[in-house]
Design a protein around this motif. Structure first.
Motif, PDB file in Angstrom:
ATOM      1  N   CYS A  51     -26.300 -30.625   4.119  1.00 12.56           N
ATOM      2  CA  CYS A  51     -26.090 -29.234   3.675  1.00 12.56           C
ATOM      3  C   CYS A  51     -27.061 -28.831   2.574  1.00 12.56           C
ATOM      4  N   CYS A  58     -20.787 -26.880   2.374  1.00 11.46           N
ATOM      5  CA  CYS A  58     -20.031 -27.878   3.131  1.00 11.46           C
ATOM      6  C   CYS A  58     -18.932 -28.401   2.212  1.00 11.46           C
ATOM      7  N   TYR A 323     -23.963 -24.696  12.108  1.00 15.02           N
ATOM      8  CA  TYR A 323     -23.799 -26.114  11.743  1.00 15.02           C
ATOM      9  C   TYR A 323     -22.327 -26.511  11.579  1.00 15.02           C
ATOM     10  N   VAL A 330     -17.978 -26.573   8.420  1.00 14.37           N
ATOM     11  CA  VAL A 330     -19.409 -26.920   8.341  1.00 14.37           C
ATOM     12  C   VAL A 330     -19.603 -28.432   8.175  1.00 14.37           C
TER      13      VAL A 330
END
Length: 389
Positions: A51, A58, A323, A330
């Motif tokens: 991330c 995240c 993502y 995430v």
């Protein structure tokens, strides 16, 4: 999940290391065979979270550090001649079967003898302990081969390939293949057709090296005299102070300090709340960390996973644009994969059915489709497209 085992003689600090690495409630005591049955826990490797480069938030990392779970086993202390049944003997060795790699913990301070009895700091040469675990494991493997050798020799009828296969089959539990045996035979210039049992000891040593790669960890660094530090560094021993790590994790849990496992230093949250004894204790740990670039505990776990076992971290996602998974979480998963793994290998790791139904993969960073034979890199974020739902 990957499994690391902590092994070594009694009283070298294995249980303290285990508790520090897992924060599990292992019994810690200053006498041999504190650990009779193996302790099982979960430790973590630390890596930079994907991330940080993707500019997404995240919830699975701490300040950009991702912690990925590995199993940790703390097995009973091993004494010389364990392979002959001394101490807890083969029970210990059998507990190592399930380990992918071994952290061989030695008492770097020289404060315990070869059987783990306290003798005072500097009164035992810990360099002697470095070789002893490899020898015990070699002789354990040798004992297994000895049981099967007559049958292997008889069934092979003097054919080298059949002997190689017979040896490999004796060690399928250790992941040894016929190719491994063939390579060892060539490396050692052995003639397995005419080999005696004495000739097979070096072969057993190689089987141990292949099946159970090992990292030697000099624990009790904080108590180790300078001369022993120098000597052990020359033996490629990696230092740690498990007691310091355990103290830091407890202090961080109590919000006394700010510390993440693997950090090279800690920050005191509020100095006015500390007693003089606590301040002195933390100052001593800070000095150890300066010399060790941390306490060594997280560092050796990382070294075992990323260097000894050659692993990378890969992030499977369902939505390559955001993502995330279907729920919008995430980077929900981080998988440890062997270097050289492919998207198809990752698909099987996610789920057997997804692996069976694998169609193709997408590199979430580039949004490009990649082949099933593409070699994955550390930090890759991959979407798997599969016929399986």
């Amino acid at each position: 999940m990957l499994t690391l085992a902590l092994a070594g003689k009694p009283n070298c600090g294995k249980s303290t290391f285990f508790k520090a690495a897992t924060m599990a409630n292992a019994e810690i005591a200053n006498y041999p065979f504190t650990t009779i049955n193996p302790n099982f826990g979960v430790a973590y490797v630390r890596t930079k979270c994907a991330c940080t480069e993707l500019n997404v938030k995240c919830s699975h990392c701490v300040d950009g550090s991702r912690f990925v779970a590995v199993n940790l086993i703390d097995v009973a202390g091993l004494v010389p001649d364990a392979h002959k049944g001394k101490g807890l003997g083969n029970q210990f060795l059998d507990n190592l079967r399930q380990a992918d790699a071994i952290l061989h913990i030695i008492d770097a301070s020289g404060g315990t003898d070869s059987e783990g009895n306290p003798v005072g700091v500097g009164n035992h040469d810990p360099a002697e302990d470095v070789k002893f675990l490899g020898f015990e494991m070699t002789m354990w493997v040798y004992g297994i081969l000895d049981k099967h050798w007559t049958r292997i020799s008889r069934q092979s009828q003097g054919k080298g390939a059949a002997i190689q296969q017979g040896i490999a089959e004796s060690f399928t539990g250790l992941g040894i293949t016929t190719e491994d045996v063939r390579d060892i035979e060539l490396k050692l210039k052995l003639d397995l057709v005419h080999a005696t049992m004495d000739d097979l000891v070096p072969l057993c040593a190689e089987i141990v090296k292949i099946s159970k790669p090992m990292l030697v960890v000099g624990n009790k660094f904080d108590e180790t005299p300078e001369a022993l530090r120098t000597k052990l560094a020359g033996e490629q021993v990696f230092f740690a102070s498990a007691a310091s790590e355990l103290a830091l994790r407890n202090a961080a849990a109590a919000h006394v300090i700010q510390y993440l496992p693997g950090d090279e230093m800690f920050k005191i949250a509020n100095e006015s709340t500390l007693s003089p004894a606590q301040k002195a204790g933390l100052a001593k740990i800070a000095d150890v960390m300066k010399q060790c670039k941390g306490t060594g505990v997280q560092q050796v776990i990382n070294k075992a996973v990323f260097e000894l076992l050659d692993m990378i971290v890969v992030y499977p996602v369902e939505d390559e644009n955001h993502y995330c998974n279907k729920q919008g979480d995430v980077l929900p998963d981080a998988f440890l994969m062997k270097k050289g793994s492919t998207p198809h290998d990752l698909a099987y790791q996610v789920h057997t059915e997804i692996g069976k139904g694998f169609l193709y993969a997408i590199d979430a960073r580039t949004k490009m489709r990649i082949k099933e034979t593409h070699i994955l890199k550390n930090g890759d974020v991959i979407k798997i497209v599969s016929a399986a739902k």
